[in-house]
Write a protein that holds these residues in place. Sequence first.
Motif, mmCIF file in Angstrom:
data_model
loop_
_atom_site.group_PDB
_atom_site.id
_atom_site.type_symbol
_atom_site.label_atom_id
_atom_site.label_comp_id
_atom_site.label_asym_id
_atom_site.label_seq_id
_atom_site.Cartn_x
_atom_site.Cartn_y
_atom_site.Cartn_z
ATOM 1 N N VAL A 5 -3.656 -6.400 6.860
ATOM 2 C CA VAL A 5 -3.067 -5.859 5.631
ATOM 3 C C VAL A 5 -4.048 -4.859 5.032
ATOM 4 O O VAL A 5 -5.193 -5.197 4.749
ATOM 5 C CB VAL A 5 -2.756 -6.987 4.624
ATOM 6 C CG1 VAL A 5 -2.119 -6.411 3.372
ATOM 7 C CG2 VAL A 5 -1.848 -8.032 5.256
ATOM 8 N N VAL A 7 -3.821 -3.163 2.076
ATOM 9 C CA VAL A 7 -3.538 -2.885 0.666
ATOM 10 C C VAL A 7 -4.764 -2.263 0.000
ATOM 11 O O VAL A 7 -4.637 -1.320 -0.787
ATOM 12 C CB VAL A 7 -3.097 -4.163 -0.085
ATOM 13 C CG1 VAL A 7 -3.030 -3.925 -1.579
ATOM 14 C CG2 VAL A 7 -1.744 -4.624 0.420
ATOM 15 N N ASP A 8 -5.949 -2.754 0.334
ATOM 16 C CA ASP A 8 -7.164 -2.222 -0.275
ATOM 17 C C ASP A 8 -7.372 -0.743 0.055
ATOM 18 O O ASP A 8 -7.835 0.030 -0.781
ATOM 19 C CB ASP A 8 -8.382 -3.049 0.125
ATOM 20 C CG ASP A 8 -8.546 -3.220 1.616
ATOM 21 O OD1 ASP A 8 -7.584 -2.964 2.356
ATOM 22 O OD2 ASP A 8 -9.649 -3.617 2.042
ATOM 23 N N LEU A 21 -1.979 -2.790 -10.021
ATOM 24 C CA LEU A 21 -0.997 -2.963 -8.946
ATOM 25 C C LEU A 21 -0.262 -4.286 -9.094
ATOM 26 O O LEU A 21 0.966 -4.330 -8.993
ATOM 27 C CB LEU A 21 -1.680 -2.887 -7.580
ATOM 28 C CG LEU A 21 -0.765 -3.084 -6.372
ATOM 29 C CD1 LEU A 21 0.327 -2.019 -6.323
ATOM 30 C CD2 LEU A 21 -1.571 -3.093 -5.089
ATOM 31 N N LEU A 32 -2.085 -11.344 -5.108
ATOM 32 C CA LEU A 32 -2.406 -10.045 -4.526
ATOM 33 C C LEU A 32 -3.737 -10.118 -3.772
ATOM 34 O O LEU A 32 -3.876 -9.543 -2.689
ATOM 35 C CB LEU A 32 -2.449 -8.966 -5.609
ATOM 36 C CG LEU A 32 -2.704 -7.545 -5.102
ATOM 37 C CD1 LEU A 32 -1.673 -7.124 -4.064
ATOM 38 C CD2 LEU A 32 -2.723 -6.573 -6.264
ATOM 39 N N LYS A 36 -4.393 -9.131 -0.022
ATOM 40 C CA LYS A 36 -5.380 -8.075 0.197
ATOM 41 C C LYS A 36 -6.509 -8.533 1.119
ATOM 42 O O LYS A 36 -6.998 -7.758 1.942
ATOM 43 C CB LYS A 36 -5.942 -7.640 -1.159
ATOM 44 C CG LYS A 36 -6.832 -6.430 -1.126
ATOM 45 C CD LYS A 36 -7.128 -5.962 -2.537
ATOM 46 C CE LYS A 36 -8.362 -6.501 -3.136
ATOM 47 N NZ LYS A 36 -9.613 -6.182 -2.576
ATOM 48 N N LEU A 51 5.489 -3.178 -3.337
ATOM 49 C CA LEU A 51 4.185 -2.574 -3.044
ATOM 50 C C LEU A 51 4.357 -1.133 -2.580
ATOM 51 O O LEU A 51 3.640 -0.230 -3.029
ATOM 52 C CB LEU A 51 3.446 -3.384 -1.973
ATOM 53 C CG LEU A 51 2.853 -4.710 -2.414
ATOM 54 C CD1 LEU A 51 2.458 -5.546 -1.194
ATOM 55 C CD2 LEU A 51 1.651 -4.492 -3.316
ATOM 56 N N CYS A 52 5.312 -0.912 -1.677
ATOM 57 C CA CYS A 52 5.561 0.438 -1.176
ATOM 58 C C CYS A 52 6.035 1.375 -2.279
ATOM 59 O O CYS A 52 5.613 2.537 -2.336
ATOM 60 C CB CYS A 52 6.588 0.406 -0.044
ATOM 61 S SG CYS A 52 5.951 -0.339 1.465
ATOM 62 N N LEU A 55 2.947 2.021 -4.647
ATOM 63 C CA LEU A 55 1.890 2.782 -3.974
ATOM 64 C C LEU A 55 2.405 4.066 -3.321
ATOM 65 O O LEU A 55 1.628 4.831 -2.750
ATOM 66 C CB LEU A 55 1.205 1.903 -2.923
ATOM 67 C CG LEU A 55 0.392 0.746 -3.481
ATOM 68 C CD1 LEU A 55 -0.042 -0.195 -2.365
ATOM 69 C CD2 LEU A 55 -0.814 1.255 -4.262
ATOM 70 N N LEU A 62 0.723 -0.170 5.019
ATOM 71 C CA LEU A 62 0.129 -1.399 4.491
ATOM 72 C C LEU A 62 -0.141 -2.450 5.564
ATOM 73 O O LEU A 62 -1.013 -3.305 5.376
ATOM 74 C CB LEU A 62 1.052 -2.017 3.432
ATOM 75 C CG LEU A 62 1.338 -1.157 2.211
ATOM 76 C CD1 LEU A 62 2.354 -1.847 1.312
ATOM 77 C CD2 LEU A 62 0.068 -0.860 1.456
#
Length: 68
Positions: A5, A7-8, A21, A32, A36, A51-52, A55, A62
């Motif tokens: 993942v 995300v970071d 976020l 999260l 993450k 999330l998409c 972001l 992701l």
Amino acid sequence: MPIVVDVDVMLAKRKMPVGTLAERVGITPANLAVLKNGRAKAVRFSTLAALCEVLECQPGDLLRFEPD
């Protein structure tokens, strides 16, 4: 786990704090962090979609597959 993942990475690209976020997606900062840090066993499509949306990215930005 072979699913990584990122995300970071997206947070850094968007220069967005984790708390912001989490608030915009509608999940707790603790959940999260689990996602993450790669400790999540599953993610709901609704969470992935949120999330998409926040972001401004695609699911493939992701999530990635890294075989063991």
